[in-house]
Design a protein around this motif. Structure first.
Motif, PDB file in Angstrom:
ATOM      1  N   ARG A 350       0.461  -0.970  -0.200  1.00 24.78           N
ATOM      2  CA  ARG A 350      -0.085  -0.338  -0.012  1.00 24.78           C
ATOM      3  C   ARG A 350       0.828   1.295  -0.246  1.00 24.78           C
ATOM      4  N   PRO A 351       2.109   1.093   0.790  1.00 29.36           N
ATOM      5  CA  PRO A 351       2.466   2.875   0.467  1.00 29.36           C
ATOM      6  C   PRO A 351       3.234   3.221  -0.708  1.00 29.36           C
ATOM      7  N   LEU A 352       4.012   2.096  -1.188  1.00 29.46           N
ATOM      8  CA  LEU A 352       4.168   2.000  -2.510  1.00 29.46           C
ATOM      9  C   LEU A 352       3.304   1.751  -3.735  1.00 29.46           C
ATOM     10  N   ALA A 353       1.833   2.279  -3.833  1.00 24.45           N
ATOM     11  CA  ALA A 353       1.215   2.284  -4.401  1.00 24.45           C
ATOM     12  C   ALA A 353       0.499   3.367  -5.277  1.00 24.45           C
ATOM     13  N   GLY A 354       1.378   4.504  -4.373  1.00 17.60           N
ATOM     14  CA  GLY A 354       1.280   6.205  -4.693  1.00 17.60           C
ATOM     15  C   GLY A 354      -0.693   5.869  -5.964  1.00 17.60           C
ATOM     16  N   GLN A 355      -0.674   6.787  -6.782  1.00 19.91           N
ATOM     17  CA  GLN A 355      -1.576   7.053  -6.760  1.00 19.91           C
ATOM     18  C   GLN A 355      -2.599   6.180  -7.900  1.00 19.91           C
ATOM     19  N   PRO A 391       0.228   2.658 -14.913  1.00 25.25           N
ATOM     20  CA  PRO A 391      -0.032   4.156 -14.643  1.00 25.25           C
ATOM     21  C   PRO A 391      -1.394   4.936 -13.468  1.00 25.25           C
ATOM     22  N   PRO A 392      -0.679   5.858 -13.300  1.00 22.75           N
ATOM     23  CA  PRO A 392      -1.646   6.477 -12.358  1.00 22.75           C
ATOM     24  C   PRO A 392      -2.898   6.187 -12.483  1.00 22.75           C
ATOM     25  N   GLY A 393      -3.730   6.036 -11.764  1.00 21.15           N
ATOM     26  CA  GLY A 393      -4.703   5.892 -12.055  1.00 21.15           C
ATOM     27  C   GLY A 393      -5.189   4.199 -12.141  1.00 21.15           C
ATOM     28  N   GLY A 394      -4.645   3.375 -12.514  1.00 23.66           N
ATOM     29  CA  GLY A 394      -4.737   2.025 -12.970  1.00 23.66           C
ATOM     30  C   GLY A 394      -4.978   1.367 -11.493  1.00 23.66           C
ATOM     31  N   LEU A 395      -5.582   0.157 -11.659  1.00 22.99           N
ATOM     32  CA  LEU A 395      -5.371  -0.797 -10.398  1.00 22.99           C
ATOM     33  C   LEU A 395      -5.051  -1.746 -10.632  1.00 22.99           C
ATOM     34  N   VAL A 396      -4.978  -2.309  -9.554  1.00 25.62           N
ATOM     35  CA  VAL A 396      -3.839  -3.625  -8.872  1.00 25.62           C
ATOM     36  C   VAL A 396      -5.159  -4.546  -7.949  1.00 25.62           C
ATOM     37  N   VAL A 397      -5.413  -5.521  -7.961  1.00 19.97           N
ATOM     38  CA  VAL A 397      -6.112  -6.316  -7.557  1.00 19.97           C
ATOM     39  C   VAL A 397      -5.892  -7.588  -6.730  1.00 19.97           C
TER      40      VAL A 397
END
Length: 490
Positions: A350-355, A391-397
């Protein structure tokens, strides 16, 4: 010991010579056995023929004795009495066999005129023969250096009275000469056969080993030229040499791949190490120029050096782990709650997720057995990789589900995706889909190689599905523990 010295000397002898010696030795043993067998068979046949001749001669002499040997006379009292005609034995004519007739006390009565030098006295053991010993005795005696075989039988009248002894003798000089000639033929023929066999074995071994010499010469040329791309020509015959050639070519192909991989590995490691080392050298030069006097610049330089040092430590640890994987180190086998592990990975990412939005999808409660630290490292590698390429605004599940007899840990993203041409290589070491992006974010192309090793080391596998521009989904499949059999089950 002497045999150890002989063995060492044989080891130094060329294989062609050893093969020739082996063939010749085996043939000589076979020839010796055959020669002894032939000599024994011929000797038995000859001696059996001599015995048959003596038996036939004895029967002939007995027939003559019954026909003309016993004469009758009338005594003064008018009684008829039988007497032995000492000349009856002269009627027996056989130039190779001599006959003698002896009284019961061993006195010679008459003998045939032939073979007089080989006429023998009646042996003492013959006097012990009785009227019931119809087979007689057979003796071999030496006369002037010539062996003579005799058959002695008792002569009995019809009323059982012992009339005397009949001795029929035959010299064995012709048998000895025949066996001596046979020995000479066997020895001479055997020597000629051994010489021919040795020369033939040398020629055949040279011809048989010629393809191997060609294979050896070609292999030595490949080694000297360091050209692993060359191959040994395969023979047309589908025999053992063809299999050997195919095996050597397969070995060369594998060595070529390993050598190319090693060269690429060394080049990639050198390239990856050069970047952080160059950056650290530049920061050291900045410090040397007086950056320590500027607190803001000093803080920036120290931060850069820490990041590069951390990157070097991560890469060295990854390389060490992959090196240990090739030595088949044993992983821990302990219960691992994958749902708890998934939450830990989520909190660390979570701290590495950024945007980039980071979420947890399906989350089943699944327990497997394995090395918790290695499974967590593999899942972290997939998560970090997904965040880097999204990219920023993307999603990782992140997800955890049961799939047949496996637990499926998945990481899906909406990033740039991977092309079909690159999917076959993404698990190779130091392979990067986007080298500039991965290097900027600190990747060295080892994370997915570790993921693959961890999956396979646990008896599972890893899959990837991707589409360019729409994202990728990586999944680690770990086998579920077998259900325990209840104690009451039959």
């Amino acid at each position: 010991m002497w045999w150890q010295g002989l063995r060492q000397n044989l080891i130094a002898v060329p294989f062609r010579v050893r093969l020739t010696l082996l063939y010749t030795s085996l043939f000589s043993v076979a020839l010796l056995v055959i020669g002894i067998g032939v000599h024994f068979a011929v000797a038995q046949a000859l001696y059996a023929g001599v015995q048959s001749d003596l038996t036939s001669a004895t029967q002939q002499v007995r027939a003559i004795l019954n026909a003309v040997g016993l004469q009758s006379i009338r005594t003064p009292s008018g009684q008829l009495q039988l007497y032995l005609d000492r000349d009856f034995i002269q009627l027996f004519t056989n130039r190779n066999i001599g006959a003698q007739f002896f009284r019961p006390d061993g006195t010679l009565v008459s003998n045939t005129p032939n073979l007089e030098p080989y006429m023998l006295p009646l042996p003492p053991e013959a006097l012990q023969l009785t009227s019931t010993d119809t087979n007689g005795i057979t003796l071999v005696r030496d006369v002037n250096g010539v062996p003579v075989k005799s058959l002695i039988t008792p002569v009995v009248l019809r009323d059982g009275q012992l009339l005397g002894f009949l001795q029929v003798s035959r010299p064995l000089d012709d048998v000895v000469d025949t066996l001596t000639l046979l020995q000479q033929i066997l020895l001479g023929g055997g020597m000629i056969a051994l010489i021919v066999t040795g020369l033939g074995a040398m020629y055949l071994s040279k011809r048989a080993l010629r393809p191997i010499e060609q294979i050896t010469s070609t292999a030595q040329g490949i080694v000297r030229a360091e050209d692993l791309g060359r191959r040994i020509p395969e023979p047309a015959q589908r025999d053992e040499l063809h299999q050997l050639t195919v095996t050597i070519n397969e070995l060369l192909s594998r060595l070529e791949r390993l050598f190319s991989t090693q060269q690429r590995f060394v080049a990639d490691v050198s390239h990856e190490l050069r970047t952080p080392l160059t950056a650290m050298q530049g920061n050291l030069e900045v410090l040397d120029r007086g950056a320590s006097a500027d607190p803001a610049l000093l803080k920036e330089v120290i931060g850069d050096m820490r990041r590069e040092t951390a990157r070097l430590i991560r890469m060295v640890n990854d390389l060490l782990l992959l090196a240990q994987s090739e030595t088949h180190i044993a992983l821990r086998h302990e219960p691992v709650e994958l749902d708890t592990l998934l939450l830990e990975v989520f909190r660390e990412l979570r701290p590495l997720a950024g945007q980039v939005r980071l979420r947890i999808g399906a989350e089943d409660q699944i327990l497997v057995y394995g090395d918790r630290d290695r499974i967590k490292q593999a899942l972290l590698n997939l998560g970090v990789n997904a965040l880097q390429y999204t990219p920023p605004g993307g999603l990782v599940v992140l997800g955890l589900e049961r799939y047949e007899q496996f637990a499926c840990l998945s990481v899906a993203d909406t990033g740039v995706g991977i092309s079909e041409a690159e999917l076959a290589h993404i698990f190779d070491r130091f392979y990067r889909v986007d080298r500039s992006r991965s290097r900027h974010s600190g990747g060295a192309g080892l994370g997915l190689s570790i993921v693959k090793w961890v999956s396979e080391a646990h008896g599972g596998y890893v899959t990837v599905a991707s589409e360019v521009g729409r994202g990728s989904t990586f999944a680690i499949y770990l086998p579920l523990p077998e259900p325990a059999v209840s104690a009451g089950a039959e």
